[in-house]
Design an enzyme around this catalytic site. Structure first.
Site: not given
Length: 269
Positions: A14, A44, A84, A142-144, A168
């Site tokens: 990346q 980011c 991304k 992507n996310g949670d 995460r």
């Protein structure tokens, strides 16, 4: 980046930049190393990154981003380029404009983190915004996503979804991939091996066990979800200062505390 260190793994390097010449320079290097894809990080949210117009900071300048892609995709013999992205900088209403740009270029895969830069990780993801991303054929959500149930609910919402990316959720439970496939998650011996390999590698790469302990405590801020009844032992680990104190505390948790293989990260918003 040494391909020998990643044998058998589908690794995608990346790059984080807002300058097309720098991206082309980096892409040429990784292509010469044998990689067939390079990813542009437009996600980011760190202030030190976005202040330079990189990461999600680049999303504030759609005209410049469009020109960036025009320059990059005009170059022949490039590896595949995936992206991304976040939804924008300040507001999700920025996302359709960004999607107009993405859809004009042969991006190999578009990974959409459903937050804006301002959200950082302090606010919940916005899965409803992902509907806009389905204009692009090869999208990743992507996310949670912290549990197999989260992923099942997302797939029910978006039946055509091809793939998801875990952050995460995977850091908190490295066995989540087995759970998603209907398995039982990490067994204690596998978790101990996972921990020990990371600790030993950090000791080597950062030059001292003391520096490694700081990184391992960050990892434990996620792994703690696998040990829901271990507040006292986890507090002992968090307070450890010398490497031998950390090693004893980690060994105690990994060996003696109750392990919940399907434990999931819980975000505090």
């Amino acid at each position: 980046l040494d391909p020998a260190a990643n044998a058998g793994l589908p690794v995608v390097p990346q790059v984080m930049t807002c300058r097309a010449p720098d991206f082309l320079w980096a892409a040429e290097i990784v292509a010469d190393m044998g990689y067939t894809e390079v990813n542009l990080n437009l996600g980011c949210p760190s202030g030190t990154v976005t202040a330079k117009g990189k990461g999600s900071g680049f999303l504030a300048f759609p005209e410049e981003l469009d020109a960036f892609f025009g320059r990059v995709f005009a170059e022949p013999d490039m590896p595949r380029i995936s992206v991304k992205t976040r939804l924008g900088v300040e507001d999700g209403s920025e996302f359709p404009r960004l999607m107009d740009i993405y859809c004009r270029y042969p991006i190999s895969e578009l990974i959409v983190h459903t937050r804006v830069r301002r959200d950082m990780y302090r606010l919940p993801a916005r899965p409803e915004a992902f509907a806009e991303a389905l204009r692009f054929e090869r999208t990743v959500y992507n996310g949670d996503l912290f549990s197999p149930g989260d992923i099942a609910a997302l797939r029910e919402r978006y039946p055509g979804l091809g793939a998801v990316m875990l952050g995460r959720g995977a850091a908190a439970n490295p066995g989540i991939f087995g759970l998603i496939r209907g398995g039982i998650g990490f067994e204690r011996s596998a978790l101990r091996e996972f921990h020990d390999e990371i600790y030993e590698t950090c000791c080597r790469d950062f030059g001292s066990a003391g520096s490694a302990v700081l990184r391992m405590k960050e990892l434990w801020s996620y792994l703690r979800c696998l040990f829901p009844d271990s507040d006292k032992a986890l507090k002992r680990l968090a307070k450890s200062k010398r490497p031998e104190e950390y090693e004893a505390a980690a060994h105690d948790i990994l060996t003696n505390e109750r392990l919940s293989p399907d434990g999931a990260y819980t975000a505090q918003y």
